[in-house]
Design an enzyme around this catalytic site. Structure first.
Site, mmCIF file in Angstrom:
data_model
loop_
_atom_site.group_PDB
_atom_site.id
_atom_site.type_symbol
_atom_site.label_atom_id
_atom_site.label_comp_id
_atom_site.label_asym_id
_atom_site.label_seq_id
_atom_site.Cartn_x
_atom_site.Cartn_y
_atom_site.Cartn_z
ATOM 1 N N GLU A 76 45.724 -46.019 -35.475
ATOM 2 C CA GLU A 76 44.871 -44.971 -34.924
ATOM 3 C C GLU A 76 43.941 -45.505 -33.823
ATOM 4 O OE1 GLU A 76 45.434 -42.051 -35.757
ATOM 5 O OE2 GLU A 76 43.714 -40.867 -35.093
ATOM 6 N N ASP A 77 43.347 -46.654 -34.057
ATOM 7 C CA ASP A 77 42.261 -47.099 -33.182
ATOM 8 C C ASP A 77 42.572 -48.297 -32.294
ATOM 9 O OD1 ASP A 77 40.761 -45.089 -34.199
ATOM 10 O OD2 ASP A 77 39.658 -46.335 -35.624
#
Ligand code: MN
Length: 715
Positions: A76-77
């Site tokens: 996700e990051d």
């Protein structure tokens, strides 16, 4: 600040032979990927995955879970892909992390309770490994513990989402401890004042509470020991949100809440649990209706315990929960209690025959070697009968399995359903009866001119869609019946030279309708159209029979004029709006031949050829006969079938077809065969413009050498 060594130590405490090398690699990987990133608190981002891994290790979950905790934000990051994760850490871990990123992309936005319910279920339905949810809950728990660092707007949003989505999911999975903590922190942000006043009210009573707890616990210990029941007793203030809810529901002030105290007795066997319950009731009077046996009947989330509320000597009620240590483990950790590291040893929780749910899972687990299969079974058990689909705006809707785009359309609005023309599922056009799948994005295409079809009833599964479609079809039939009945009544009145004004008048009409049992004139018209009542019955009430004039049979008004013949399809009639007219299939009349109209029950006017054998039988009821005439465009073609018998001579068929071509008719179907004795039969379906046309063709065919007979076929 938490260190990697803390996690390592925790994991080793329950998994002494776990692969520490793999755990360390995950830690280093996460540290590299999140390098330079900082949380809102100012701490290095890495603290977050570390804390999440620690929560999972405290739950004594397997190594895959703990590592997924360390890596949960990398897809996700950071720039890491699933492929990279799979290469470094294997399929399972990559799959978990990918599942987590998928979930975090669902944005919960609605305030409706039903939407929250759907989001919860959707989340559970979306993951194929329940460990994704366990890691997600740990992630959310740590985010809630550090929520103070975010902006007030983010705090509100996240706290609400936690209260409405994550706490209930934790509850559904039986994870009571995490659920309570999530609820209490959310409450602090959602109603800071209510939270603060509750905390201070409880603080004020702390001294009293502590004394009370000590006193009750001492009594309990003494009495239970006298009975030879081994036990471990704790007394505590219930978790804040449960007290808060009680205040809200009962609409009372915190000063009036008495049973905010709860005692918990852990005792080794189920027998001891019931014995302890008996002992307690012999000391204090139970509050009626508060005894609950969740041992015999576990909650759906596997929770087991005996509950009772009793009244102390001083009139202070308090709650007691009694259970075994195993049940306690389940009450606190729920499904996580069964997903512990357990290589080489079996879980013993299946021993109690009453733990049905659990026992079943245990059985599955023995049958299924692959833990992934086990998890799939758990998932299937959660919500087997439902399917969740999105609107293009991201609203989630829940349906029974097998639901179709038509069900979806009706769930939006009945008008959307009625005018539903087609559907796009995940951007692709699909037939309306296509079953929906979890996570489908459904876009409904409508056209104001489109109408529900009887056919839809064969595939819709929701009762809403079903009843709306039925309702529409009935109303549609009713309105054409009313029209038809009205014209019938008016025609009859004319026949007897009675003014139609009698239908638009005074109390006399209402009285007459009432005596015949009709709430309104429309109901009466509809009944006339359906043949349930005659016109005379009403007129008899309004005009004395002596005043009736002789009927004129000769001047039946031509009521129906229409371009009849759109190959039998129902068509609307001008001059008599909304009445359906169709060509009877039994005789298939064509333009130019004498026709008769017959008012059917609820289906409009059927048009028969006068030669039709059914006409005589149908018209036993002269009131239902109606005059019709050919009208409209000559372009319309009628289909006629001709049955030709001939000598089986080469060339007959060729001459027949060329004669037909000469007469400018089109053959839409032909079949020819030969019988014994050299008889041939040819069956032709022709497009005919009118009776003259047909007669010309028949005459020519009869003139062909070798043709014995030409007959028009009915039906
Ligand atoms: Mn996270």
């Amino acid at each position: 600040m938490i260190r990697f060594e803390d996690i390592q130590e925790q994991v080793l405490s329950y998994m002494p032979d776990a692969d520490m090398e793999l755990l360390r690699r995950a830690y280093v990987f996460s540290a590299m990927e999140h390098r330079g990133q900082v949380r809102s608190s100012g701490e290095p981002y890495l603290t977050h995955p570390l804390e999440v891994a620690q929560i999972l290790a405290e739950l004594r979950l397997d190594l895959t879970c703990v590592i997924a905790g360390l890596l949960h934000d990398v897809i996700e990051d950071t720039l890491t892909t699933r492929e990279v994760l799979e290469e470094y850490f294997g399929k399972d871990i990559a799959h978990l992390v990918e599942g987590l990123s998928k979930i975090s992309r669902i944005a919960f936005t609605s305030r409706e309770e039903a939407q929250a319910e759907n989001f919860r279920k959707m989340m559970l339905a979306m993951v194929d490994d329940i460990r994704v949810i366990l890691v997600k809950l740990a992630d959310r728990l740590h985010n809630m513990r550090t929520l103070e660092h975010l902006s007030p707007r983010q705090q509100q949003r996240i706290a609400r989402e936690t209260m409405e989505i994550y706490a209930p999911i934790a509850n559904r999975l039986g994870m009571g401890k995490i659920k309570s903590e999530l609820e209490d922190i959310s409450l602090a942000y959602l109603d800071p004042e209510g939270y603060a006043s509750l905390v201070s009210a409880l603080e004020e009573r702390r001294k009293i509470s502590d004394d009370f707890i000590t006193e009750i616990r001492t009594t309990l210990e003494t009495k239970l020991q006298e009975q030879g029941i081994r036990c471990d007793i704790t007394g505590r203030v219930k978790h804040l949100y449960s007290i808060y809810k009680k205040l809200r529901v009962q609409g009372i002030d915190v000063g009036q809440v008495y049973d905010y105290l709860a005692f918990r007795i852990l005792t080794p066997t189920v027998k001891d649990c019931y014995a302890a319950l008996g002992t307690i009731h012999s000391i204090w009077r139970p509050v009626p209706g508060r005894i609950k046996d969740f041992i015999a009947m576990p909650k759906p989330n596997m929770y087991q315990s005996l509950h009772t509320s009793v009244m102390s000597e001083k009139g202070q009620p308090f709650e007691v929960q009694i259970r075994t240590p195993e049940m306690h483990g389940i009450a606190e950790e729920g499904i996580a209690a069964h997903w512990k590291y357990k290589e080489g040893k079996k879980v013993k929780a299946g021993e109690d025959p009453n733990i049905q749910w659990l026992r079943q899972i245990m059985e599955w687990q023995q049958e299924l070697r692959d833990p992934r299969d086990f998890l799939k079974m758990v998932k299937v058990e959660l919500y087997p009968e439902e399917v969740y689909a999105f609107t293009p705006q991201g609203q989630v809707k829940s349906f029974p399995r097998g639901a179709t785009p038509v069900d979806f359309a009706y769930s939006i609005h009945s008008e959307v359903g009625h005018h539903c023309l087609g559907a796009r599922v995940n951007g692709k056009l699909v037939p309306l009866k296509t079953p929906l799948h979890n996570g489908d994005i459904v876009e409904i295409l409508t056209n104001p001119a489109h109408r529900p079809s009887q056919d839809w009833l064969s595939f819709v599964v929701t009762s809403r869609a079903r009843s709306k479609i039925r309702q529409w079809l009935n109303t549609d039939r009713r309105s054409s019946s009313i029209q038809l009945g009205k014209s019938l009544v008016e025609r009859e009145l004319k026949r007897f030279h009675i003014s139609a004004k009698i239908l638009h008048g005074d109390g006399k009409l209402t009285e007459a309708l009432n005596s015949l049992g009709f709430p309104s004139l429309d109901d009466y018209y509809a009944a006339v159209a359906y043949g349930k009542v005659s016109v005379k019955q009403l007129v008899g009430h309004l005009v004395p029979e002596t005043d009736w004039k002789e009927p004129t049979e000769s001047k039946i008004t031509t009521v129906v004029k229409k371009a009849l013949g759109l190959s039998g399809a129902a068509v609307k009639v001008r001059g008599l709006d909304d009445v359906m007219v169709y060509l009877a299939k039994c005789c298939g009349p064509i333009r130019g031949e004498p026709i008769v109209g017959y008012i059917t029950r609820g289906k409009g006017v059927s048009v028969h050829s006068q030669r039709c054998p059914n006409v005589e039988r149908l018209l036993y009821d002269p009131e239902r006969k109606i005059e019709v005439a050919w009208a409209g465009s000559k372009e319309t073609k009628f289909q006629v079938r001709l049955n030709i018998t001939s000598e089986d001579r080469q060339g007959v068929l060729a001459r027949v077809t060329s004669a037909i071509a000469d007469e400018k008719s089109n053959i839409s179907d032909v079949s020819a065969k030969t019988f014994e004795g050299k008889q041939g039969q040819i069956i032709l379906t022709l497009d005919i413009s009118d009776l003259d046309h047909l007669e010309r063709i028949v005459k020519r065919l009869r003139g062909i050498q070798g043709v014995h007979q030409v007959e028009r076929q009915s039906g």
